[in-house]
Design a protein around this motif. Sequence first.
Motif, short mmCIF file in Angstrom:
data_model
loop_
_atom_site.label_atom_id
_atom_site.label_comp_id
_atom_site.label_asym_id
_atom_site.label_seq_id
_atom_site.Cartn_x
_atom_site.Cartn_y
_atom_site.Cartn_z
N CYS A 208 -5.80 0.72 5.54
CA CYS A 208 -6.44 1.99 5.19
C CYS A 208 -7.47 1.87 4.08
O CYS A 208 -8.06 2.87 3.66
N CYS B 84 -0.05 3.87 3.04
CA CYS B 84 0.35 3.72 4.44
C CYS B 84 1.52 2.75 4.64
O CYS B 84 1.85 2.40 5.76
N CYS C 114 -6.11 -2.41 0.87
CA CYS C 114 -5.24 -2.43 2.04
C CYS C 114 -6.05 -2.79 3.30
O CYS C 114 -7.10 -2.21 3.55
N CYS D 90 0.85 -1.17 0.00
CA CYS D 90 0.00 0.00 0.00
C CYS D 90 0.89 1.23 0.00
O CYS D 90 1.70 1.41 0.91
ZN LIG Z 1 -2.84 1.24 3.37
#
Ligand SMILES: [Zn+2]
Length: 166
Positions: free
Chosen positions: A138, A106, A135, A103
């Motif tokens: 997030c 994040c 993800c 991801c």
């Molecule tokens: Zn993420």
Amino acid sequence: MTNVLSFEWKKEDYVTISGMIDESSDFSELFKKNHEVLFLDLKNIHRINSSGVRKWVLALDKLKDVEIHYINCSFSVVDQLSMVPEFLNKKCFVESFDARYVCENCNTSQTVTLVVGFDIQAGEKNYTDGPERLCPNCKQKMEFDHNPDSYLFFLSNLSNKKKTAI
Ligand SMILES: [Zn+2]
């Protein structure tokens, strides 16, 4: 650490193979019974060197009349599947394999087991991306962390006779 390959039979025809495949790898465990079908769980194969590739191809040749299902192929197994066509003979099928996603939002990375015929289809001419994954942290769309052209190449050589016919 030892390089000895370990074989753990979960069922009569289902074996988990763990370790590194190299020149010392001994596959005789797979020839002991006259299997018609073999399920090989390869999640714990962490490395295959070039001598190991030869050993594996020789073993496959001895098993050429056996229907072989590769399950949970690790990254190193997938690399070989895509680079060495002999890893897949006509009676081999890849059931599932690992892929890494990251991801960029994040920085979470995740290894996902993709099921062939469910998460991704076999037999396409080319693959430009892995299947979409969100993800876990997030919920943004993650990036497929391999070059799909090369990493997923083995799927093009795979017959889609199974599962995809649903
Ligand atoms: Zn993420």
